[in-house]
Design an enzyme around this catalytic site. Structure first.
Site, PDB file in Angstrom:
ATOM      1  N   ASP A  69       5.765  31.862   9.624  1.00 30.80           N
ATOM      2  CA  ASP A  69       7.098  32.855  10.351  1.00 30.80           C
ATOM      3  C   ASP A  69       6.893  34.147   9.349  1.00 30.80           C
ATOM      4  O   ASP A  69       8.073  34.726   9.412  1.00 30.80           O
ATOM      5  CB  ASP A  69       8.177  32.172  10.761  1.00 30.80           C
ATOM      6  CG  ASP A  69       8.570  31.480   9.690  1.00 30.80           C
ATOM      7  OD1 ASP A  69       8.206  31.579   8.630  1.00 30.80           O
ATOM      8  OD2 ASP A  69      10.060  31.678  10.849  1.00 30.80           O
TER       9      ASP A  69
ATOM     10  N   ASP B  84      12.115  36.240   8.248  1.00 35.34           N
ATOM     11  CA  ASP B  84      11.597  35.469   9.062  1.00 35.34           C
ATOM     12  C   ASP B  84      12.123  34.853  10.753  1.00 35.34           C
ATOM     13  O   ASP B  84      13.216  35.492  10.579  1.00 35.34           O
ATOM     14  CB  ASP B  84      11.956  33.926   7.896  1.00 35.34           C
ATOM     15  CG  ASP B  84      13.015  33.130   7.849  1.00 35.34           C
ATOM     16  OD1 ASP B  84      13.842  34.028   8.865  1.00 35.34           O
ATOM     17  OD2 ASP B  84      12.919  32.231   7.390  1.00 35.34           O
TER      18      ASP B  84
END
Length: 767
Positions: free
Chosen positions: A681, A638
């Site tokens: 993300d 991420d």
């Protein structure tokens, strides 16, 4: 007569049928071969009979004359442009040069003026079965001499005996062509079955597997040996068996010609996989059923994609106004490499004999009016003695009518008399009972020789039976190739079609189907527009390379996509003599794949596969381990502090950061690795073939390194930071975990990386 230029000579002109003559000569395959005892006996006998120092059997090649049999001469060949035989083959009868030093054609010839000192030459042409001159039987002396009419007749007799030898060699060559044709038919059948991109099998009527191809074994996860120990009932999912058996009964009852259904199979590892099954009956030449032909197409991914698409539809109904809509459902068919074909062709037994035919000379027996009424044996060779089952002393001098079998004498004698009276050659094939209830096929040729005839005969039973077997094989091959849903053809090394099945012919536009295909070149049949993109593939196949590609063209006015394989045909000496074309119409499959892939597998913002696509690929990898025995790894990534970017700089900058992160992650891994976006993300990387945990950790470090370069996001210069969790499973461990379980392990490792300060990776190895 005096010669204006005694140092000159006339080179032999080229015969009008030179091209056909050379084809006949080369087809014999005797040039530069070993000595032939039968021909050596003839040249020795000729040298003694005519009392000459040199007697030859000469074959006139393109640039030379080669002596297949020679007496009195050490050289094995001379140039054609100084040969007497090059002149002799131009005529029908013998060429006699009584004194070469006084003949303007030869006076300046090096063999006349040089060490050989040739003065006398007599050469009788020897011809192929088609009448083309191959060479001569010739006599040479160093002193001038004459030839009487009896001498010319005797020389012609010797030439007739030599011609019989070459006629036998031509028949042997024809038998070898039958053998090559048979071998190609067998290879085509085996290559079609082994190279098919779909599962194929032959089954008995009780469901036992008789023959399976590599694609079916790969699809079901069995070795060929293990699969042949089962039946189709044993590996069919229980709920689908009744419907399949009902169709089988209708097929056997003749109510339907074929059937197709989607059914489930039990994989060797216990998993359930979907297949599209098409079954038809193969019959023998009498129309009786032999066994089932089953074609099984792997539709497992398509079925899973349909289920995923249905789930995605339900989700879209509730999230239609949301920016973060994620399409879930996946279909990405992975094509596995095809195994090389293993030819298992049966070898045709040659029917040609290695010795001369049964050869016999007869003298005519005439009545008081001078009419030919019978023939007397003047000479028989050893083969003829065995043919008649009598020793020579009981044959020579006897009448033909009293020696041949009684039931054959009247008809055969009449044909022989006709040849003796008219000079018309006799060539016929007939059957002969060997006295034990077995028929033999005999081929016989009879020609007039002087005041008699010569006859040669040979047993061609093996060739006749081989031809019948070949016709049966070809009929069965055509029935099989016409029954399968594939286009099949064979093209020779001159790019001419020699075979195609019905599906191949019908795969073209209606205008092309009006053309004749067999015997025509690929370019003539397809036209320049279709041929041009295929030319490179054809040339590679004729160089010995196996070629696979997709080919798009029109069929019935609509664009179609064909998956095509070119497979070279090699003879025993390794020479490529053509190639096989095997292909499938994959138009509908490609359209379904493109449609489903576009709708269900791609994340719109990053251009990467989405969660559904990634999970399907991961499940597929865990189900089918690579042959190399390597492990699998999942990296969970991420973007550190992503929420702050959105809050401080807006969603446009955040979206730009997502795209830049995706680009760098994709560039940092191998082409075989898969980078996907799960949402927000969160990203994942699938390493489908990785040797160790350490190798997976190196990939994680490489991705972190790729992120350290500052990124320009519109007007913002931003330092990207990422945390990565690595989950690795060795080859023996991976099948025990589901895709969700492996992803959960990578997620836990990601949280450990975040706890460790972000901008780093943590790894776990599953046990």
């Amino acid at each position: 007569m005096s010669l204006a230029n005694p140092a000159s000579w006339m080179e032999p002109p080229t015969p009008p049928d030179e091209a056909q003559r050379m084809v006949s000569l080369c087809a014999l395959n005797v040039l530069d071969g070993p000595a032939v005892p039968e021909l050596d006996r003839i040249t020795r006998l000729a040298a003694r009979l005519f009392q000459v120092p040199i007697a030859l059997v000469s074959l006139v090649d393109k640039e030379r004359q080669w002596f297949m049999s020679r007496v009195g001469l050490m050289a094995t060949e001379t140039a054609r442009n100084i040969s007497f035989c090059g002149h002799a083959i131009l005529g029908q009868g013998a060429l006699v040069v009584e004194d070469a030093s006084k003949d303007p054609r030869f006076a300046g010839n090096p063999v006349v003026t040089g060490e050989m000192h040739v003065r006398f030459y007599a050469g009788q042409p020897i011809r192929s079965r088609a009448g083309h001159a191959l060479g001569t039987v010739c006599l040479i002396d160093t002193a001038p001499r004459r030839m009487s009419a009896d001498d010319l007749l005797a020389l012609n007799d010797f030439a007739q005996m030599v011609e019989q030898y070459f006629h036998a060699a031509e028949i042997d060559a024809e038998a070898r062509r039958y053998q090559q044709r048979y071998t190609r038919s067998e290879a085509l059948l085996n290559n079609t079955f082994a190279q098919a991109a779909v599962g194929m099998a032959l089954l008995s009527f009780d469901g036992a597997w008789l023959q399976v191809n590599p694609r079916l074994c790969e699809m079901l996860g069995y070795s060929e040996h293990d699969l042949l120990q089962t039946s189709f009932q044993q590996i069919t999912y229980a709920d689908d068996l009744a419907a399949d058996l009902e169709q089988v009964q209708q097929l056997l009852a003749g109510k339907i010609a074929t059937y197709t259904l989607d059914k489930r199979y039990l994989h060797a590892n216990g998993a359930i996989i979907w297949g599209e099954l098409t079954v038809s009956l193969l019959r023998d030449q009498h129309g009786q059923p032999l066994h089932f032909l089953s074609v099984i197409n792997d539709i497992n991914e398509r079925k899973h994609a349909q289920e995923a698409l249905a789930r995605l539809h339900d989700e879209l109904e509730s999230r239609v106004r949301s920016r973060t809509v994620e399409l879930e459902s996946a279909l990405q068919q992975l094509q596995l490499a095809k195994r090389d074909a293993e030819a298992n062709a049966e070898r045709f037994i040659s029917a040609a004999e290695s010795h001369l035919d049964a050869y016999t000379l007869f003298s005519s027996v005439r009545d008081e009016r001078g009419q030919v009424v019978d023939f007397r044996f003047a000479y028989v060779n050893e083969v003829a003695q065995r043919f008649l089952d009598l020793p020579q002393q009981r044959i020579v001098g006897q009448l033909l009518s009293t020696t041949m079998p009684q039931h054959m004498a009247p008809g055969m004698l009449g044909k022989f008399i006709h040849t003796a009276n008219t000079g018309e050659p006799l060539a016929e094939q007939f059957t002969l009972d060997d006295g034990q209830g077995h028929l033999r096929w005999i081929y016989q040729e009879v020609v007039k020789v002087g005041d008699g005839i010569s006859a040669s005969a040979r047993d061609i039973s093996e060739r006749i039976r081989a031809e019948e077997a070949l016709r049966l094989k070809e009929a069965m091959l055509r029935q099989l190739t016409d029954a399968i849903p594939a286009v099949v053809a064979f093209v020779d090394d001159q790019q001419r079609y020699r075979y195609c099945n019905l599906a191949y012919f019908q795969s073209f536009e209606a205008a092309q189907q009006q053309k004749q295909i067999i015997g025509h070149t690929v370019r003539d049949f397809l036209g320049d527009a279709i041929y041009a993109p295929l030319r490179e593939h054809i040339e590679l196949a004729l160089q010995g390379a196996s070629v696979a590609f997709d080919h798009r063209r029109l069929k019935d006015g609509q664009p179609c996509m064909f998956q095509v394989h070119y497979l070279p045909q090699r003879e025993a000496d390794g020479q490529v003599t053509g190639f096989y074309i095997v292909g499938w119409d994959v138009t509908e499959q490609r359209l379904r794949e493109d449609n489903l892939r576009d709708r269900a597998t791609i994340d719109e913002m990053s251009g990467l596969p989405n969660r559904s696509a990634f999970m399907a690929l991961l499940e597929e990898r865990l189900l089918r381990a690579p042959p190399s025995g390597e492990g699998v790894a999942v990296l969970f990534l991420d973007i550190d502090y992503f929420k702050q970017v959105n809050d401080l700089h807006g969603h446009a900058i955040g979206d730009e950061l997502i795209r830049e992160f995706a680009r760098r992650a994709r560039a940092a891994v191998r082409s075989a690795d898969v980078v996907a976006r799960l949402g927000g993300d969160e990203f994942v990387v699938l390493l489908p073939q990785v040797a160790s945990r350490a190798d997976a950790e190196l990939v994680a470090e490489k991705i972190l390194q790729a992120m350290r370069e500052p990124a320009i996001l519109q007007t913002l210069v931003y330092q990207i930071s990422s945390s990565i969790g690595v989950a690795y499973a060795a080859a023996g461990v991976a099948p025990r975990y589901s895709a969700a379980a492996l992803l959960a392990q990578a997620d836990e490792a990601l949280y450990a990386a975040k706890a460790g300060g972000r901008g780093c990776w943590r790894a776990r190895e599953l046990s």
